[in-house]
Design a protein around this motif. Structure first.
Motif, PDB file in Angstrom:
ATOM      1  N   LYS A 177       0.799  -1.224   0.000  1.00 61.95           N
ATOM      2  CA  LYS A 177       0.000   0.000   0.000  1.00 61.95           C
ATOM      3  C   LYS A 177       0.832   1.273   0.000  1.00 61.95           C
ATOM      4  CE  LYS A 177      -3.727  -0.003   2.573  1.00 61.95           C
ATOM      5  NZ  LYS A 177      -4.619  -0.152   3.760  1.00 61.95           N
ATOM      6  N   VAL A 178       2.022   1.244   0.599  1.00 58.75           N
ATOM      7  CA  VAL A 178       2.829   2.464   0.702  1.00 58.75           C
ATOM      8  C   VAL A 178       4.287   2.159   0.388  1.00 58.75           C
ATOM      9  CG1 VAL A 178       1.302   3.548   2.384  1.00 58.75           C
ATOM     10  CG2 VAL A 178       3.167   2.102   3.199  1.00 58.75           C
ATOM     11  N   PRO A 179       5.023   3.154  -0.169  1.00 55.10           N
ATOM     12  CA  PRO A 179       4.470   4.395  -0.729  1.00 55.10           C
ATOM     13  C   PRO A 179       3.682   4.104  -2.000  1.00 55.10           C
ATOM     14  CG  PRO A 179       6.791   4.227  -1.263  1.00 55.10           C
ATOM     15  CD  PRO A 179       6.486   3.077  -0.350  1.00 55.10           C
ATOM     16  N   LYS A 180       2.717   4.942  -2.311  1.00 53.13           N
ATOM     17  CA  LYS A 180       1.833   4.676  -3.437  1.00 53.13           C
ATOM     18  C   LYS A 180       2.461   5.010  -4.783  1.00 53.13           C
ATOM     19  CE  LYS A 180      -2.537   5.399  -0.955  1.00 53.13           C
ATOM     20  NZ  LYS A 180      -3.784   6.211  -0.899  1.00 53.13           N
ATOM     21  N   GLY A 181       3.225   6.112  -4.838  1.00 51.79           N
ATOM     22  CA  GLY A 181       3.683   6.649  -6.112  1.00 51.79           C
ATOM     23  C   GLY A 181       4.833   5.889  -6.736  1.00 51.79           C
ATOM     24  N   ARG A 182       4.863   5.882  -8.052  1.00 50.87           N
ATOM     25  CA  ARG A 182       5.950   5.242  -8.794  1.00 50.87           C
ATOM     26  C   ARG A 182       7.291   5.904  -8.478  1.00 50.87           C
ATOM     27  NH1 ARG A 182       5.999   2.782 -14.238  1.00 50.87           N
ATOM     28  NH2 ARG A 182       8.182   2.724 -14.901  1.00 50.87           N
ATOM     29  N   GLU A 183       7.320   7.239  -8.494  1.00 53.88           N
ATOM     30  CA  GLU A 183       8.574   7.951  -8.265  1.00 53.88           C
ATOM     31  C   GLU A 183       9.135   7.654  -6.881  1.00 53.88           C
ATOM     32  OE1 GLU A 183      10.324  12.539  -8.060  1.00 53.88           O
ATOM     33  OE2 GLU A 183       8.266  12.170  -8.732  1.00 53.88           O
ATOM     34  N   GLU A 184       8.265   7.583  -5.876  1.00 54.01           N
ATOM     35  CA  GLU A 184       8.726   7.290  -4.519  1.00 54.01           C
ATOM     36  C   GLU A 184       9.346   5.902  -4.444  1.00 54.01           C
ATOM     37  OE1 GLU A 184       4.876   7.859  -2.858  1.00 54.01           O
ATOM     38  OE2 GLU A 184       5.390   9.811  -1.981  1.00 54.01           O
ATOM     39  N   ARG A 185       8.732   4.952  -5.106  1.00 55.19           N
ATOM     40  CA  ARG A 185       9.256   3.589  -5.091  1.00 55.19           C
ATOM     41  C   ARG A 185      10.588   3.498  -5.853  1.00 55.19           C
ATOM     42  NH1 ARG A 185       5.107  -0.976  -4.441  1.00 55.19           N
ATOM     43  NH2 ARG A 185       3.745  -0.068  -2.877  1.00 55.19           N
ATOM     44  N   GLU A 186      10.699   4.263  -6.915  1.00 56.99           N
ATOM     45  CA  GLU A 186      11.969   4.287  -7.642  1.00 56.99           C
ATOM     46  C   GLU A 186      13.083   4.862  -6.773  1.00 56.99           C
ATOM     47  OE1 GLU A 186      11.095   6.440 -11.191  1.00 56.99           O
ATOM     48  OE2 GLU A 186      10.283   4.687 -12.252  1.00 56.99           O
TER      49      GLU A 186
END
Length: 388
Positions: A177-186
């Motif tokens: 569920k977290v982090p939601k955003g693609r950029e954050e996961r990258e």
């Protein structure tokens, strides 16, 4: 006791909880078929060598027939909220003799939510895992009513087994569920890759909750392994599924954004880091780690700066003395005191009937048919919108 699970995390929790019952208890574990039912590989990893082998995946009707045939004293409904509600209120209703219904939450449940209580308010015992959680859910119960007793159990997979000395890997525990955003996961992946480049003596492992083609308790829009491929694999990372305990046995460090696995790492003495770059809040499911001394940054991850958890925080959160656990005693009392007044669900009114119908479809209609129906419904909605 008959235990019924519906997803990978709840299955692991149920298997461990059954293992913590007093000797002499006869237990049976099954998976109810839903769209999020775990794969064969996930099932094997979740039960981790439990006696009797991997549990079968059964339809809701088969679970009902099994309960009628075996007449368990207790049914542990280890499922997501809507499935708990529909199994207790409808599928397993009117069993004679009526079993004690038990439910709970498989990991960190801070802050406590009204929704979690509402869906499980038809159960006679609600199991949580820290004194803080008992206090928060007791306040909700006193305010909303319904439900049964609230019992305390130590999270059953927190074994006091130290990791092997000389561990050579850093384990990143993903969270769907977290982090939601693609950029954050990258950004997380790039910091892990930077750590791997700085420390060639370490194996940096992304511990997946599920492979790309497997279902899990919560949908994961940006799967880490797929993202890494799409990024061109700019570094040296390994991606592995399977048992978290096996990973931690060889760990020199552990990191997560928000995962119950952080508690496993603490229990095994593995230095850890909980990332706060994306916020510390209920939405990020990491609010509980305030005051733990584990909150840190991506820069600290890249530098390999892991730390130990605060002793005071541990005592208040999940590492209370074993003598404080009362769930098994409460359960024994409920079994002995039958017949009794069963728990009262707060979702029995007509305003909740539609939600129960949707939940019943999830446990009664084969997942492939259900997905076809959902796609057809979406296409019809798009078609009707095009006419307006």
């Amino acid at each position: 006791m008959l235990a019924v699970a519906d997803s990978d995390s709840y299955l692991k929790w149920a298997a461990c909880l059954l293992g913590d019952l007093p000797s002499g208890c006869v237990t049976e574990l099954v998976v109810v078929r839903t769209p999020i039912a775990p794969s064969r590989e996930q099932i094997v990893a979740a039960v981790n060598g439990r006696a009797g082998g991997p549990p079968p995946v059964l339809s809701a009707r088969s679970v009902r027939r099994l309960a009628e045939r075996t007449q368990p004293d207790v049914i542990l409904v280890a499922c997501t909220g809507p499935v708990v509600d529909v199994l207790v209120a409808e599928v397993l209703d009117d069993l004679r003799p009526r079993p004690v219904f038990v439910s709970g939450l498989p990991g960190i449940s801070v802050p406590a939510t009204e929704k979690a209580w509402l869906f499980r308010s038809g159960c006679d015992l609600f199991v949580v895992h820290s004194e803080r959680e008992v206090a928060e859910f007791s306040e909700i119960a006193s305010r909303l009513g319904g439900g049964g007793a609230i019992g305390l159990a130590r999270l059953p997979f927190l074994r006091p087994e130290p990791a092997a000395p000389g561990g050579n890997r850093v384990v990143f525990a993903t969270q769907a569920k977290v982090p939601k955003g693609r950029e954050e996961r990258e950004r997380v992946l790039l910091s892990l890759a930077e750590l791997a480049a700085r420390r060639p003596d370490l194996d940096v492992v992304v511990k997946l909750r599920a492979l790309e083609d497997e279902r899990q308790t919560h949908n994961e829009r940006f799967h880490y392994q797929r993202l890494w491929r799409e990024m061109g694999e700019p570094g040296r990372l390994a991606f592995e599924a399977g048992s978290m305990q096996d990973q931690l046995q060889r760990a020199a460090g552990f990191v997560t954004v928000s995962s119950t696995a952080a508690l496993e790492a603490i229990a095994m003495g593995v230095p850890s880091l909980v990332l706060r770059d994306f916020g510390v809040s209920a939405e990020m499911i990491n609010l509980v780690f305030e005051g733990s001394d584990l909150l840190g940054t991506l820069d600290e991850l890249a530098a390999g700066e892991f730390r130990e958890a605060s002793g005071a925080w541990c005592a208040a959160n999940y590492f209370h003395p074993a003598a404080h656990n009362d769930w098994a005693g409460l359960l024994s009392g409920l079994v002995v005191s039958r017949p009794r007044v069963p728990a009262r669900s707060l979702l029995d009114g007509p305003e909740h009937a539609a939600g129960r119908r949707r939940a019943r479809l999830r446990v009664e209609v084969p997942p492939k048919m259900l997905r076809v129906g959902y796609r057809a419904k979406r296409r019809m909605r798009r078609y009707l919108r095009s006419l307006t």
